[in-house]
Design a protein around this motif. Structure first.
Motif, PDB file in Angstrom:
ATOM      1  N   LEU A 286       0.780  -1.534  -0.279  1.00 51.98           N
ATOM      2  CA  LEU A 286      -0.055   0.180  -0.054  1.00 51.98           C
ATOM      3  C   LEU A 286       0.819   1.359   0.214  1.00 51.98           C
ATOM      4  CD1 LEU A 286      -2.431   1.698  -0.444  1.00 51.98           C
ATOM      5  CD2 LEU A 286      -2.778   1.195   2.825  1.00 51.98           C
ATOM      6  N   ALA A 287       2.335   0.854   0.689  1.00 52.75           N
ATOM      7  CA  ALA A 287       3.029   2.545   0.439  1.00 52.75           C
ATOM      8  C   ALA A 287       3.384   3.347  -0.196  1.00 52.75           C
ATOM      9  CB  ALA A 287       3.997   2.528   1.976  1.00 52.75           C
ATOM     10  N   ARG A 288       3.853   1.955  -1.572  1.00 60.92           N
ATOM     11  CA  ARG A 288       4.572   1.802  -2.552  1.00 60.92           C
ATOM     12  C   ARG A 288       3.659   2.187  -3.191  1.00 60.92           C
ATOM     13  NH1 ARG A 288      10.022   1.386  -2.284  1.00 60.92           N
ATOM     14  NH2 ARG A 288       9.603   2.269  -4.354  1.00 60.92           N
ATOM     15  N   ARG A 289       1.354   2.225  -3.182  1.00 64.22           N
ATOM     16  CA  ARG A 289       0.947   2.701  -3.814  1.00 64.22           C
ATOM     17  C   ARG A 289       1.154   3.698  -4.011  1.00 64.22           C
ATOM     18  NH1 ARG A 289       1.286  -2.025  -5.466  1.00 64.22           N
ATOM     19  NH2 ARG A 289      -0.436  -3.163  -6.451  1.00 64.22           N
ATOM     20  N   TYR A 290       1.185   4.269  -2.897  1.00 65.33           N
ATOM     21  CA  TYR A 290       1.179   6.087  -2.292  1.00 65.33           C
ATOM     22  C   TYR A 290       2.281   6.659  -2.916  1.00 65.33           C
ATOM     23  CZ  TYR A 290      -2.970   5.195   1.202  1.00 65.33           C
ATOM     24  OH  TYR A 290      -4.062   5.437   1.375  1.00 65.33           O
ATOM     25  N   LEU A 291       3.566   6.001  -3.081  1.00 67.17           N
ATOM     26  CA  LEU A 291       4.814   6.645  -3.303  1.00 67.17           C
ATOM     27  C   LEU A 291       4.942   6.494  -5.136  1.00 67.17           C
ATOM     28  CD1 LEU A 291       6.863   4.125  -0.545  1.00 67.17           C
ATOM     29  CD2 LEU A 291       6.821   7.138  -0.991  1.00 67.17           C
ATOM     30  N   ASP A 292       4.318   5.978  -5.712  1.00 68.46           N
ATOM     31  CA  ASP A 292       3.965   6.122  -6.796  1.00 68.46           C
ATOM     32  C   ASP A 292       3.198   7.109  -7.144  1.00 68.46           C
ATOM     33  OD1 ASP A 292       5.672   3.758  -7.193  1.00 68.46           O
ATOM     34  OD2 ASP A 292       3.571   2.354  -7.401  1.00 68.46           O
ATOM     35  N   TYR A 293       2.554   7.445  -6.365  1.00 67.96           N
ATOM     36  CA  TYR A 293       1.230   9.090  -7.125  1.00 67.96           C
ATOM     37  C   TYR A 293       2.057  10.513  -6.156  1.00 67.96           C
ATOM     38  CZ  TYR A 293      -0.768   6.152  -9.546  1.00 67.96           C
ATOM     39  OH  TYR A 293      -0.972   5.141 -11.123  1.00 67.96           O
ATOM     40  N   GLY A 294       3.158   9.852  -5.049  1.00 70.16           N
ATOM     41  CA  GLY A 294       4.130  11.503  -4.100  1.00 70.16           C
ATOM     42  C   GLY A 294       3.539  11.290  -3.712  1.00 70.16           C
ATOM     43  N   ILE A 295       2.139  10.454  -2.702  1.00 69.92           N
ATOM     44  CA  ILE A 295       1.424  10.840  -1.501  1.00 69.92           C
ATOM     45  C   ILE A 295       2.791  10.103  -0.437  1.00 69.92           C
ATOM     46  CG2 ILE A 295      -0.182  10.303  -0.049  1.00 69.92           C
ATOM     47  CD1 ILE A 295      -1.646   9.673  -2.983  1.00 69.92           C
ATOM     48  N   VAL A 296       3.541  11.317   0.124  1.00 74.12           N
ATOM     49  CA  VAL A 296       4.906  10.820   0.918  1.00 74.12           C
ATOM     50  C   VAL A 296       4.036  10.086   2.339  1.00 74.12           C
ATOM     51  CG1 VAL A 296       7.245  10.918   1.978  1.00 74.12           C
ATOM     52  CG2 VAL A 296       6.327  11.744  -0.724  1.00 74.12           C
ATOM     53  N   ASP A 297       3.699  11.358   2.585  1.00 70.40           N
ATOM     54  CA  ASP A 297       3.473  11.221   4.068  1.00 70.40           C
ATOM     55  C   ASP A 297       1.851  10.402   4.584  1.00 70.40           C
ATOM     56  OD1 ASP A 297       4.848  13.869   4.635  1.00 70.40           O
ATOM     57  OD2 ASP A 297       2.808  14.827   4.877  1.00 70.40           O
ATOM     58  N   SER A 298       1.372   9.486   3.883  1.00 70.23           N
ATOM     59  CA  SER A 298       0.418   8.454   4.401  1.00 70.23           C
ATOM     60  C   SER A 298       0.992   7.497   3.846  1.00 70.23           C
ATOM     61  CB  SER A 298      -0.555   8.497   2.673  1.00 70.23           C
ATOM     62  OG  SER A 298      -1.128   9.254   2.691  1.00 70.23           O
ATOM     63  N   ALA A 299       2.284   7.051   3.252  1.00 70.30           N
ATOM     64  CA  ALA A 299       3.262   6.061   3.070  1.00 70.30           C
ATOM     65  C   ALA A 299       4.133   6.108   4.254  1.00 70.30           C
ATOM     66  CB  ALA A 299       3.900   5.797   2.213  1.00 70.30           C
ATOM     67  N   ALA A 300       4.395   7.425   5.251  1.00 70.81           N
ATOM     68  CA  ALA A 300       6.056   6.977   6.049  1.00 70.81           C
ATOM     69  C   ALA A 300       4.441   6.611   6.914  1.00 70.81           C
ATOM     70  CB  ALA A 300       5.872   8.129   6.346  1.00 70.81           C
ATOM     71  N   ARG A 301       3.143   7.335   7.408  1.00 71.34           N
ATOM     72  CA  ARG A 301       2.820   6.257   8.751  1.00 71.34           C
ATOM     73  C   ARG A 301       2.345   4.686   8.127  1.00 71.34           C
ATOM     74  NH1 ARG A 301      -0.997  11.103   7.113  1.00 71.34           N
ATOM     75  NH2 ARG A 301      -2.197  10.018   6.120  1.00 71.34           N
ATOM     76  N   TYR A 302       2.612   4.418   6.964  1.00 72.03           N
ATOM     77  CA  TYR A 302       2.742   2.586   7.014  1.00 72.03           C
ATOM     78  C   TYR A 302       4.002   1.958   7.150  1.00 72.03           C
ATOM     79  CZ  TYR A 302      -1.901   2.348   5.225  1.00 72.03           C
ATOM     80  OH  TYR A 302      -3.486   2.457   5.556  1.00 72.03           O
ATOM     81  N   ALA A 303       4.649   2.967   7.447  1.00 71.70           N
ATOM     82  CA  ALA A 303       6.448   2.631   7.793  1.00 71.70           C
ATOM     83  C   ALA A 303       6.646   2.595   9.438  1.00 71.70           C
ATOM     84  CB  ALA A 303       7.398   3.117   7.019  1.00 71.70           C
ATOM     85  N   GLU A 304       6.101   3.177  10.038  1.00 68.08           N
ATOM     86  CA  GLU A 304       5.495   3.799  10.717  1.00 68.08           C
ATOM     87  C   GLU A 304       4.994   2.616  12.009  1.00 68.08           C
ATOM     88  OE1 GLU A 304       4.363   7.066  14.684  1.00 68.08           O
ATOM     89  OE2 GLU A 304       4.093   7.108  12.195  1.00 68.08           O
ATOM     90  N   ALA A 305       3.959   2.130  10.991  1.00 61.74           N
ATOM     91  CA  ALA A 305       2.954   1.007  11.168  1.00 61.74           C
ATOM     92  C   ALA A 305       4.210  -0.238  11.480  1.00 61.74           C
ATOM     93  CB  ALA A 305       1.752   0.727  10.576  1.00 61.74           C
ATOM     94  N   ILE A 306       4.475  -0.236  10.583  1.00 63.22           N
ATOM     95  CA  ILE A 306       5.108  -1.836  10.084  1.00 63.22           C
ATOM     96  C   ILE A 306       6.366  -2.033  11.507  1.00 63.22           C
ATOM     97  CG2 ILE A 306       6.654  -3.047   8.897  1.00 63.22           C
ATOM     98  CD1 ILE A 306       5.755  -1.527   5.987  1.00 63.22           C
ATOM     99  N   GLN A 307       6.727  -0.696  11.519  1.00 62.80           N
ATOM    100  CA  GLN A 307       8.127  -0.328  12.668  1.00 62.80           C
ATOM    101  C   GLN A 307       6.877  -1.347  14.075  1.00 62.80           C
ATOM    102  OE1 GLN A 307      10.863  -1.380  11.326  1.00 62.80           O
ATOM    103  NE2 GLN A 307      11.583   0.412  12.818  1.00 62.80           N
TER     104      GLN A 307
END
Length: 261
Positions: free
Chosen positions: A76-97
């Motif tokens: 999901l984060a990679r989908r967001y990153l593909d379209y430049g939605i960086v903040d939303s992607a980063a929230r999933y990185a935090e969740a994974i951690q």
């Protein structure tokens, strides 16, 4: 886009191409130089991708297995990153951690890509710091992983000691003189700092290792344009456009530069 603002290109499997920034204060010859900030790029998410995003959200919510849940979150984060939605992607990185409770390469990948594609320097540095911490922990466990080491090096170039990143890239080449990512990174950093002759050498090296490397050809052409070797640059750009193997992003940029000659 100015010629000194260079792009990197996502892999051929990416749904779209995102143009994003490089670090802003690095050089290869140990003289620091500031370069201009990036342009901002925004994209509309197609309906089919929106459907994929909604499905991944559902899977994340329903999945109880931590590893599967983390994989869905990374997708999901990679989908967001593909379209430049960086903040939303980063929230999933935090969740994974949070779910994994140990340094996660999935989270590091998200933070690192968020760093690359952030629209401004402060946000980029924030994600670089987060990526750096995880990457360092992962490298402590696996110091021979040159993929991780390349990424760690590129986060260091926006630290208080940017030359540490350049030195790390050189260390990689000392271990593996044909390491494509390290050569590419050093070439891109040379372009960012206006060292076009040095960049030219790096990209010529890549092409000698792989004559079909159209990404290296593009960056070599950019370097040549900047040192007034337009005729050679034109030939490279025409090669890229004629190639059946060039991904659309590379062809797009090649066409753009060719029109400017």
């Amino acid at each position: 886009m100015t010629r000194s603002q260079l792009i990197l290109v996502l892999g051929a499997a990416a749904l779209v191409v995102v143009l994003f920034q490089l670090p802003r204060s690095v050089v290869e010859n140990e003289q620091l130089q500031e370069v201009g900030g990036p342009e901002s790029h925004s994209m509309e998410i197609p309906q089919e991708v929106e459907t994929q995003i909604n499905e991944l959200r559902r899977l994340i919510e329903e999945e109880e297995n931590i590893d599967k849940k983390a994989n869905f979150a990374h997708s999901l984060a990679r989908r967001y990153l593909d379209y430049g939605i960086v903040d939303s992607a980063a929230r999933y990185a935090e969740a994974i951690q949070r779910w994994k409770e140990t340094p996660s390469e999935l989270a590091a990948d998200i933070y690192f890509t968020a760093y690359e594609r952030s629209p401004g320097p402060e946000q980029a540095k924030e994600y670089a710091v987060k990526a750096r911490g995880i990457l360092q922990s992962l490298l402590d466990k696996d110091p021979t992983n040159l993929v991780l080491k390349n990424r760690l090096a590129m986060t260091l170039v926006v630290s208080e000691n940017p030359m540490a990143g350049v030195a790390m890239l050189r260390e990689i080449l000392a271990q593996d003189e044909t390491n494509r990512q390290a050569i590419l990174n050093l070439g891109l950093l040379a372009i960012q700092s206006g060292q076009f002759e040095r960049a030219k050498e790096r990209f010529e090296n890549l092409i000698s290792l792989n004559p079909a490397d159209n990404e290296a050809k593009l960056y070599l052409a950019v370097s040549m344009i900047e040192i007034n070797q337009q005729s050679q640059a034109r030939l490279l750009l025409e090669e890229i456009l004629a190639s059946q193997d060039s991904i659309p992003a590379i062809k797009m940029m090649a066409s753009d530069y060719l029109e400017g000659l």
